[in-house]
Design an enzyme around this catalytic site. Sequence first.
Site, PDB file in Angstrom:
ATOM      1  N   TYR A  17       0.757  -1.071   0.022  1.00  7.63           N
ATOM      2  CA  TYR A  17       0.101   0.355   0.148  1.00  7.63           C
ATOM      3  C   TYR A  17       0.848   1.265   0.008  1.00  7.63           C
ATOM      4  O   TYR A  17       1.895   1.224   0.854  1.00  7.63           O
ATOM      5  CB  TYR A  17      -1.062   0.072   1.313  1.00  7.63           C
ATOM      6  CG  TYR A  17      -1.957   1.217   1.501  1.00  7.63           C
ATOM      7  CD1 TYR A  17      -2.990   1.365   0.402  1.00  7.63           C
ATOM      8  CD2 TYR A  17      -1.593   2.176   2.368  1.00  7.63           C
ATOM      9  CE1 TYR A  17      -3.660   2.635   0.604  1.00  7.63           C
ATOM     10  CE2 TYR A  17      -2.588   3.235   2.495  1.00  7.63           C
ATOM     11  CZ  TYR A  17      -3.477   3.752   1.543  1.00  7.63           C
ATOM     12  OH  TYR A  17      -4.211   4.271   1.713  1.00  7.63           O
TER      13      TYR A  17
ATOM     14  N   LYS B 135       4.227   8.690   9.019  1.00  7.04           N
ATOM     15  CA  LYS B 135       4.095   8.197  10.241  1.00  7.04           C
ATOM     16  C   LYS B 135       5.079   8.873  11.118  1.00  7.04           C
ATOM     17  O   LYS B 135       4.963   9.842  11.735  1.00  7.04           O
ATOM     18  CB  LYS B 135       3.962   6.681  10.003  1.00  7.04           C
ATOM     19  CG  LYS B 135       2.678   6.321   8.999  1.00  7.04           C
ATOM     20  CD  LYS B 135       2.183   4.999   9.007  1.00  7.04           C
ATOM     21  CE  LYS B 135       0.937   4.806   8.320  1.00  7.04           C
ATOM     22  NZ  LYS B 135       1.061   4.323   6.865  1.00  7.04           N
TER      23      LYS B 135
ATOM     24  N   ASP C   6       9.283   2.970  -0.246  1.00  7.14           N
ATOM     25  CA  ASP C   6       8.491   3.583   0.457  1.00  7.14           C
ATOM     26  C   ASP C   6       8.476   3.139   1.974  1.00  7.14           C
ATOM     27  O   ASP C   6       8.467   1.882   2.371  1.00  7.14           O
ATOM     28  CB  ASP C   6       7.107   3.078  -0.088  1.00  7.14           C
ATOM     29  CG  ASP C   6       5.951   3.804   0.815  1.00  7.14           C
ATOM     30  OD1 ASP C   6       6.217   4.402   1.657  1.00  7.14           O
ATOM     31  OD2 ASP C   6       4.688   3.469   0.228  1.00  7.14           O
TER      32      ASP C   6
HETATM   33  C1  LIG Z   1       0.534   4.828   5.680  1.00  3.56           C
HETATM   34  C2  LIG Z   1       1.372   4.459   4.299  1.00  3.56           C
HETATM   35  C3  LIG Z   1       1.139   5.221   3.303  1.00  3.56           C
HETATM   36  C4  LIG Z   1       0.223   6.437   3.219  1.00  3.56           C
HETATM   37  O1  LIG Z   1       0.451   7.335   4.046  1.00  3.56           O
HETATM   38  P1  LIG Z   1      -0.889   8.383   4.475  1.00  3.56           P
HETATM   39  O2  LIG Z   1      -0.136   9.412   5.582  1.00  3.56           O
HETATM   40  O3  LIG Z   1      -1.931   7.623   5.127  1.00  3.56           O
HETATM   41  O4  LIG Z   1      -1.237   9.035   3.333  1.00  3.56           O
HETATM   42  C5  LIG Z   1       1.958   5.000   2.079  1.00  3.56           C
HETATM   43  N1  LIG Z   1       2.831   4.191   2.153  1.00  3.56           N
HETATM   44  C6  LIG Z   1       2.947   3.102   3.031  1.00  3.56           C
HETATM   45  C7  LIG Z   1       3.835   2.166   3.032  1.00  3.56           C
HETATM   46  C8  LIG Z   1       2.114   3.402   4.241  1.00  3.56           C
HETATM   47  O5  LIG Z   1       2.242   2.573   5.462  1.00  3.56           O
END
Ligand SMILES: *Cc1c(COP(=O)(O)O)cnc(C)c1O
Length: 439
Positions: A146, A273, A241
């Site tokens: 994701y 995060k 990511d």
């Molecule tokens: C949470 C997440 C996102 C998206 O971040 P948001 O702040 O919710 O838009 C993208 N990539 C990864 C791997 C994530 O865990």
Amino acid sequence: MPQRPPLDSATLFERAQAVTPGGVNSPVRAFNAVGGTPRFIRSASGAWLTDVDGNDYVDLICSWGPMLLGHAHPEVIAAVQEAVARGTSYGTPTVPEVELAEEIVRRTPVERVRFVSSGTEATMSAIRLARGFTGRDVIVKFAGCYHGHVDSLLASAGSGLATFAVPGTPGVPASSTDLTLVLPYNDRAAVTAAFAEHGPRIAALITEATPGNMGVVPPEPGFNAFLAQTCRDAGALFISDEVMTGFRASAQGGWGLDGAVEGWAPDLMTFGKVMGGGFPAAAFGGRADIMRHLAPEGAVYQAGTLSGNPVATTAGLATLRLATDDVYAHLTATADALKAGVTDAFTAAGVAHRIQSAGTMFSVFFRDAEVRNFADASEQDEKAYAAFFHAMLEAGVYLPPSAYESWFVSAAHDDRAVQTVLDALPSAARAAASAGGNA
Ligand SMILES: *Cc1c(COP(=O)(O)O)cnc(C)c1O
């Protein structure tokens, strides 16, 4: 003074549903996968959440990763209070954004970093930059990874391995995903085939540094290095990511688990995060020669009114400065204690399970075979998970309301918090056993 109406989660959820789709501002919070009513949280401190109904829970979500130090850490709160008192947004460069960028450059292989407000914005911008830099259009991603709700990444695999994707949700036009290839994770042959067929058109491959959004599915040894090399050979960029894993899986994120050891670095990385310290802050960064292509230095446009916000970057900076080796050692020890407790309770109750880890991150799959990719993860006993989740919630443990998520702990998860979870596990495991297909 008129009496305020009593606030309870059930009433609030009704009010919320009357004004917000599904009553929530991000779908997983609605408990659709496990049933029941989400708890409205009034406050949080350390490892604990308190709901409006007056119940306390050990928090194993930690805001889906950000709260590495626990909730309301006194030093983070003090730094934020000072920052807020100086004004909350100026639309000019500020001190904390420089210091946070320096901290990220110090801890990761990125040479330049640009702040945004969400992980979604970070991956969206990294992809635009990769396309602008390479002059190519095709993006490769993995099923089950994701990367936020970016149109081109909300894609499902097409009809064959190296065929272009179809939209993963209504509202995304086919023209947004017909430049996206979706491959099975941990599958080198699929990557090789996709690059053999489309290599000269591929701008970038994006992957979670170590996937945590289908549960924890670590890369097989050497898989990330293989991806980096495949990209390099094709003249494509490797985007790692680290929105979830950055400063969470280890002090150096997911990259610290393999890249730092094997001696390779991604071309671009995304963060969010933990680096926002519980505020809306995220970032993308990478090689200086690539990042130079961003406006105003280069031609690839990207901007944000609240990007690098002084309160958010102050919180992130305070968090990263407090995220010492001791913190990561504590997270590891805490995760180990919980994993051992789960193993004992599930084994005693006869619940099929598989625990997978990546650094300090772990998740529990409700199936008994190794999970290498999204297809494997999908073969879980979701009924057993729902029963387990609710039994844990009743016993004062707030787990992710979905079987496809990592369990997150923090530096504030002390012996009392861990013991609360361990005490709750045996009967929740029995509840899972009688609800599940394997009872
Ligand atoms: C949470 C997440 C996102 C998206 O971040 P948001 O702040 O919710 O838009 C993208 N990539 C990864 C791997 C994530 O865990």
